[in-house]
Motif scaffolding. Structure first.
Motif, PDB file in Angstrom:
ATOM      1  N   GLY A 199       6.403 -10.089  -2.819  1.00 21.32           N
ATOM      2  CA  GLY A 199       6.121  -9.099  -1.779  1.00 21.32           C
ATOM      3  C   GLY A 199       7.237  -8.096  -1.562  1.00 21.32           C
ATOM      4  N   ASP A 200       8.399  -8.314  -2.164  1.00 22.77           N
ATOM      5  CA  ASP A 200       9.503  -7.340  -2.055  1.00 22.77           C
ATOM      6  C   ASP A 200       9.194  -6.133  -2.935  1.00 22.77           C
ATOM      7  OD1 ASP A 200      10.763  -9.234  -0.525  1.00 22.77           O
ATOM      8  OD2 ASP A 200      12.311  -9.714  -1.996  1.00 22.77           O
ATOM      9  N   TYR A 201       9.770  -4.998  -2.587  1.00 19.91           N
ATOM     10  CA  TYR A 201       9.660  -3.813  -3.433  1.00 19.91           C
ATOM     11  C   TYR A 201      10.922  -2.985  -3.268  1.00 19.91           C
ATOM     12  CZ  TYR A 201       7.916  -1.725   0.939  1.00 19.91           C
ATOM     13  OH  TYR A 201       7.765  -1.320   2.242  1.00 19.91           O
ATOM     14  N   THR A 221       1.849  -5.501  -0.167  1.00 14.51           N
ATOM     15  CA  THR A 221       2.873  -4.522  -0.554  1.00 14.51           C
ATOM     16  C   THR A 221       2.243  -3.324  -1.251  1.00 14.51           C
ATOM     17  OG1 THR A 221       4.611  -6.174  -0.711  1.00 14.51           O
ATOM     18  CG2 THR A 221       4.919  -4.172  -1.996  1.00 14.51           C
ATOM     19  N   LEU A 222       1.301  -3.573  -2.155  1.00 16.66           N
ATOM     20  CA  LEU A 222       0.604  -2.473  -2.828  1.00 16.66           C
ATOM     21  C   LEU A 222      -0.106  -1.589  -1.803  1.00 16.66           C
ATOM     22  CD1 LEU A 222      -0.776  -4.430  -5.897  1.00 16.66           C
ATOM     23  CD2 LEU A 222       0.769  -2.463  -5.996  1.00 16.66           C
ATOM     24  N   TYR A 223      -0.754  -2.207  -0.822  1.00 16.55           N
ATOM     25  CA  TYR A 223      -1.449  -1.450   0.222  1.00 16.55           C
ATOM     26  C   TYR A 223      -0.458  -0.626   1.043  1.00 16.55           C
ATOM     27  CZ  TYR A 223      -3.973  -0.406   4.503  1.00 16.55           C
ATOM     28  OH  TYR A 223      -4.515   0.251   5.585  1.00 16.55           O
ATOM     29  N   THR A 224       0.635  -1.254   1.474  1.00 16.70           N
ATOM     30  CA  THR A 224       1.636  -0.562   2.299  1.00 16.70           C
ATOM     31  C   THR A 224       2.225   0.635   1.568  1.00 16.70           C
ATOM     32  OG1 THR A 224       2.205  -2.599   3.473  1.00 16.70           O
ATOM     33  CG2 THR A 224       3.852  -0.836   3.501  1.00 16.70           C
ATOM     34  N   THR A 225       2.614   0.435   0.315  1.00 17.42           N
ATOM     35  CA  THR A 225       3.224   1.549  -0.432  1.00 17.42           C
ATOM     36  C   THR A 225       2.213   2.655  -0.692  1.00 17.42           C
ATOM     37  OG1 THR A 225       2.866   0.391  -2.535  1.00 17.42           O
ATOM     38  CG2 THR A 225       5.037   0.157  -1.499  1.00 17.42           C
ATOM     39  N   ARG A 226       0.941   2.292  -0.888  1.00 19.42           N
ATOM     40  CA  ARG A 226      -0.091   3.324  -1.071  1.00 19.42           C
ATOM     41  C   ARG A 226      -0.235   4.159   0.197  1.00 19.42           C
ATOM     42  NH1 ARG A 226      -6.043   1.308  -1.427  1.00 19.42           N
ATOM     43  NH2 ARG A 226      -5.661   1.239   0.812  1.00 19.42           N
ATOM     44  N   GLN A 227      -0.275   3.503   1.347  1.00 25.62           N
ATOM     45  CA  GLN A 227      -0.441   4.224   2.608  1.00 25.62           C
ATOM     46  C   GLN A 227       0.754   5.137   2.878  1.00 25.62           C
ATOM     47  OE1 GLN A 227      -3.715   3.435   2.434  1.00 25.62           O
ATOM     48  NE2 GLN A 227      -3.582   3.943   4.588  1.00 25.62           N
ATOM     49  N   VAL A 228       1.960   4.636   2.602  1.00 22.47           N
ATOM     50  CA  VAL A 228       3.160   5.457   2.795  1.00 22.47           C
ATOM     51  C   VAL A 228       3.131   6.651   1.847  1.00 22.47           C
ATOM     52  CG1 VAL A 228       5.681   5.510   2.535  1.00 22.47           C
ATOM     53  CG2 VAL A 228       4.585   3.594   3.720  1.00 22.47           C
TER      54      VAL A 228
END
Length: 196
Positions: free
Chosen positions: A163-165, A98-105
């Protein structure tokens, strides 16, 4: 003797003109009556949404939540859109994804990235290894400690899982949740519509 235009109108033309005038007067009344009926009955109002995230109904007010930074100082969020990433205990693989996904977005926002903040909300004190990981992999992400009583107002109604955000609007309303089935493209789609 001069003849006026109305003298030359036939009875059929006069009736036709009266019908046209009646229609012109009736159309706004029909529109108003329809709008009134839709507003008060809800009939005909679309129920679907175009967002990809899970809409939180009702949204949760978080503007009065108290967060502390890791150094103990009070964290005051800016009036921006916030990606709120809960870190439950030790950050699991789902949490790191989740941290990776939000960083990329966040990076893909380009010039709009300054209107979005990322906050990692910790539910327990972090390990030195996790702090080092965040500083190396996610610089610029604010790490804060959650007030457990306040955080329960989010975690219980949203049925928070690892894993939710969440997406929080600039006024502090937690309005959308993203689960394991959501992709970064889903978040990107919603942010493109929301952040202008």
């Amino acid at each position: 003797m001069q003849m006026y235009a109305e003298d030359s109108l036939t009875e059929a033309t006069i009736r036709s003109n009266r019908r046209k005038l009646a229609v012109l007067l009736i159309i706004p009344l029909v529109v108003l009556a329809t709008a009134y009926a839709v507003f008060y009955t809800g009939f005909g109002v679309p129920t679907g949404t175009t967002n990809k995230g899970e809409l939180i109904q009702p949204p949760i007010a978080t503007e009065d939540f108290v967060y502390n930074k890791l150094d103990g100082s009070l964290y005051t969020p800016e009036s921006l859109w916030h990606m709120v990433i809960p870190v439950l205990g030790d950050c699991s693989t789902a949490c790191r994804d989740t941290l990776y996904t939000t960083r990329q977005v966040h990076l893909r926002q380009g010039k709009r990235a300054i209107d979005i903040d990322r906050i990692a909300v910790l539910t327990s004190p972090p390990t030195a290894e996790f702090v080092a990981f965040m500083e190396a992999e996610h610089p610029g992400t604010t790490m804060v400690m959650a007030n457990q009583a306040q955080w329960a107002l989010v975690s219980e109604p949203t049925q928070l899982a690892d894993g939710d955000y969440f997406l929080v609007d600039p006024r502090g309303w937690l309005m959308m949740a993203y689960r394991s089935e959501h992709t970064g493209e889903d978040l990107l789609f919603d942010l493109k519509k929301l952040v202008r």
